[in-house]
Design an enzyme around this catalytic site. Structure first.
Site, short mmCIF file in Angstrom:
data_model
loop_
_atom_site.label_atom_id
_atom_site.label_comp_id
_atom_site.label_asym_id
_atom_site.label_seq_id
_atom_site.Cartn_x
_atom_site.Cartn_y
_atom_site.Cartn_z
N CYS A 67 0.84 -1.21 0.00
CA CYS A 67 0.00 0.00 0.00
C CYS A 67 0.87 1.26 0.00
CB CYS A 67 -0.91 -0.02 1.23
SG CYS A 67 -1.84 1.50 1.49
N CYS A 70 -0.18 4.18 2.53
CA CYS A 70 -0.05 3.82 3.95
C CYS A 70 1.17 4.47 4.59
CB CYS A 70 0.00 2.31 4.11
SG CYS A 70 -1.57 1.51 3.71
#
Length: 157
Positions: A67, A70
């Protein structure tokens, strides 16, 4: 001519949906009424992930190695937690990998990454953020739970 009209309508619809999704991304939203007790299975899953009711709020964010955004959430949360470290009840930063905690992610209805939660001292979900929150929004959401004498703060209970 009909094909162009259909194409324009579809384009307007896609742009509208995109703008709506963009406006919601990163917004701190209250979770329900905020007065319900956390269900037993959620508390068990949180305990299995290393969390227990404590003295201050918990900033729980789900992430994954794959991700990209993130890492931005990680920086924002770290900055807010560091800034609030001297508060009477400083927030605790907990980052969980969604791939290693799928049952908890399912229990908390995590549908996309990054997703961040603010839990009060009793581990009851108070706020949730889909996307990357701003530092100011996260700080203002955490402030009532880090200050003694406010509702749901450790000294008020």
């Amino acid at each position: 001519m009909t094909g162009i009209t259909v194409l324009l309508i579809a384009l307007v619809a896609v742009v509208a949906v995109g703008l709506l999704l963009k406006s919601r991304s990163g917004a701190v939203r209250a979770s329900g009424s905020g007065t319900s007790e956390a269900v037993g299975s959620r508390i068990e899953l949180l305990a299995a992930a290393g969390m227990a009711p404590g003295s201050g709020p918990v900033v729980l964010h789900f992430s994954a190695d794959w991700c990209g955004p993130c890492s931005a959430v990680r920086r924002v949360v770290d900055q807010v937690v560091t800034t609030m470290a001297n508060a009477p009840h400083p927030p605790v930063d907990v980052e969980l990998d969604i791939d290693k905690n799928p049952a908890l992610a399912r229990e908390m209805s995590v549908l996309s990454l990054p997703t961040t939660f603010i839990l009060d001292r009793d581990l009851v979900e108070r706020f949730r953020v889909s996307g990357v929150p701003s530092t100011a929004d996260l700080t203002s959401a955490l402030a009532p739970f880090s200050t003694p004498g406010t509702p749901n703060s450790p000294s008020a209970g």
